[in-house]
Design a protein around this motif. Structure first.
Motif, mmCIF file in Angstrom:
data_model
loop_
_atom_site.group_PDB
_atom_site.id
_atom_site.type_symbol
_atom_site.label_atom_id
_atom_site.label_comp_id
_atom_site.label_asym_id
_atom_site.label_seq_id
_atom_site.Cartn_x
_atom_site.Cartn_y
_atom_site.Cartn_z
ATOM 1 N N LEU A 46 -3.666 -9.825 1.058
ATOM 2 C CA LEU A 46 -2.275 -9.188 1.069
ATOM 3 C C LEU A 46 -1.993 -8.948 -0.538
ATOM 4 C CD1 LEU A 46 0.404 -8.305 2.406
ATOM 5 C CD2 LEU A 46 1.086 -10.833 2.227
ATOM 6 N N SER A 47 -1.519 -7.747 -0.876
ATOM 7 C CA SER A 47 -1.123 -7.491 -2.278
ATOM 8 C C SER A 47 0.047 -6.495 -2.143
ATOM 9 C CB SER A 47 -2.217 -6.641 -2.934
ATOM 10 O OG SER A 47 -2.538 -5.423 -2.430
ATOM 11 N N VAL A 48 0.921 -6.547 -3.081
ATOM 12 C CA VAL A 48 2.161 -5.729 -3.098
ATOM 13 C C VAL A 48 2.085 -5.051 -4.361
ATOM 14 C CG1 VAL A 48 3.550 -7.292 -1.502
ATOM 15 C CG2 VAL A 48 3.587 -7.564 -3.943
ATOM 16 N N THR A 49 3.093 -3.621 -4.754
ATOM 17 C CA THR A 49 3.163 -2.745 -5.890
ATOM 18 C C THR A 49 4.290 -2.648 -5.826
ATOM 19 O OG1 THR A 49 0.739 -2.303 -6.137
ATOM 20 C CG2 THR A 49 2.249 -0.812 -6.906
ATOM 21 N N GLY A 50 5.023 -2.506 -6.873
ATOM 22 C CA GLY A 50 6.123 -1.996 -7.014
ATOM 23 C C GLY A 50 6.367 -0.912 -8.166
ATOM 24 N N GLU A 51 7.074 0.132 -7.846
ATOM 25 C CA GLU A 51 7.014 1.543 -8.976
ATOM 26 C C GLU A 51 8.621 1.740 -9.285
ATOM 27 O OE1 GLU A 51 4.979 5.529 -10.304
ATOM 28 O OE2 GLU A 51 4.987 4.879 -8.182
#
Length: 420
Positions: free
Chosen positions: A285-290
């Motif tokens: 599980l990985s998350v990215t915010g931009e």
């Protein structure tokens, strides 16, 4: 393919749609194998590789807009029509920034397909073909590693460069979905002629800077104004025991055409700002915010957006992907769908460009998809099938979708990628 790209993109690739890449990179073709002792130049030639990739997809729209266009969508702009998005060939000699020695390499990439309509450079390829499938030099740059100042040294790329800002890139294997977020289409640049530098200050800190002629412009009459633009920013790598990477990149310079604003276009700056962070919660599980903010002095316009990505590896060959976005175009001057094959580049040049536009709108976008990426064999570098469903909606009551009839738009489809 582009070593100046932010490492946040590489982490997103590792966690989202391109899980097959790391185990299959060996499938690229080495053009000059030599089992015998070789000179330094022959050794250099042995590192030259040739890779190819094909990507095609469809974005279906049950509302069947009369003009056949999915509003706010570049790569899947033609509703209910399958198309060849990319056929790319790349000849390259990579440099290794971990080696403390002088190195020189290069990247040459030619791309044919419908995506090329949006990635031209004025005066190089924008007038060559008028049909939907067009041809561009997607990359053509010299790469140099200089062991200066610090242990990590300085990397330089000079020539035709893919813009380094943002999370989603032109290469479909580095992003989780067939379609792009609003931020990736309207609030980051696409292509440049110029030079980019990355200084590896330490194992944790990289500093990025560069100069170019402008977004998708070249020189002289093929520049839409007479001023350069440039980048500056930083990477924070391998934070929290290697789980977190942060990439910040800003850009400033005139981008508007003199044909539209007159001589004032040469000193009316556009300010682009993008920061993204990728965190690996676990091996699966990985998350990215931009977050992105753009201001244009000449147009007196702003855009503000936030995009979130989530990836979960269901199995070694199947990844579940999510993207959610809120995007504000406060004047209606940025979000548009271009109605002819050359219209986008005509707009960059300041020429009349048939387009479907909308009033000031706050857009919401939610996309769900899966990536199926099995290992097919030694000669197949990557294979992906990526179905997706997407829902776009105006959050402030405007009706920009389906020929201006609806506040929302539902699309479904996807693409398939084959690389060798």
């Amino acid at each position: 393919m582009n070593s100046i790209k932010g490492t946040g993109v590489a982490l997103l690739c590792a966690g989202l749609a391109c899980g097959a890449l790391s185990g299959q990179a060996r499938a690229q073709v080495t053009l000059f194998p030599n089992p015998h002792p070789a000179s330094e130049f022959q050794t250099w030639l042995q590192g030259v590789t040739l890779t190819g990739q094909i990507d095609g997809g469809i974005d279906a729209n049950p509302a069947r807009p009369d003009n056949g266009i999915n509003f706010g969508n570049f790569l899947g702009d033609h509703a209910n029509q399958a198309q060849l998005n990319q056929l790319a060939l790349t000849l390259a000699r990579a440099i290794d920034p971990t080696r403390h020695e002088y190195q020189i390499g290069f990247t040459l990439e030619a791309l044919y397909g419908s995506d090329a309509r949006y990635y031209h450079l004025l005066g190089i390829s924008d007038q060559a073909i008028s049909t939907r499938y067009q041809l561009i030099p997607a990359q053509a740059h010299i790469d140099v590693h200089l062991p200066w100042l610090t242990k990590g040294g300085l990397d330089m790329q000079a020539g035709i460069l893919q813009a380094p800002m943002g999370v989603e890139t032109l290469d479909p294997t580095t992003r989780p979905f067939y379609t792009l977020a609003y931020t990736s289409q309207y609030s980051v640049p696409f292509e440049h002629i110029g030079a980019m530098f990355k200084w590896h200050v330490s194992d944790i800190v990289d500093v990025t800077f560069g100069i170019d002629t402008g977004n998708q412009t070249t020189f002289g009459a093929s520049d839409n104004n007479d001023a350069p633009a440039g980048y500056f920013g930083f990477n924070l790598n391998s934070l929290l025991h290697g789980k977190l990477t942060i990439v910040e990149l800003s850009r400033v310079g005139p981008e508007d055409p003199v044909r539209v604003l007159g001589p004032a276009a040469n000193h009316q700056n556009r300010f682009w700002n993008d920061i993204n962070a990728t965190y690996a919660i676990s091996d699966r599980l990985s998350v990215t915010g931009e977050f992105n903010y753009l201001h244009d002095d000449g147009l007196r316009a702003d855009t503000t957006s936030f995009v979130s990505f989530l990836s979960y590896k269901i199995s070694p060959v199947l990844t579940l992907n999510y993207r959610g976005e809120i995007y504000r175009d406060n004047t209606g001057l940025f979000v548009a769908s271009f109605l002819t094959n050359r219209a986008y580049m005509q707009a960059i040049a300041g020429l009349p460009a048939p387009a479907e536009t909308a009033p000031p709108t706050t857009y919401g976008e939610l996309t769900l998809g899966v990536t199926y990426h099995p290992t097919l064999g030694h000669h197949v570098r990557v294979f992906e099938i990526r179905p997706e469903i997407r829902f776009d909606r105006s959050l402030n009551g405007t009706s920009p979708f389906n020929d201006g009839r609806n506040t929302g738009m539902f699309t479904f489809g996807g693409d398939a990628v084959l690389g060798f």
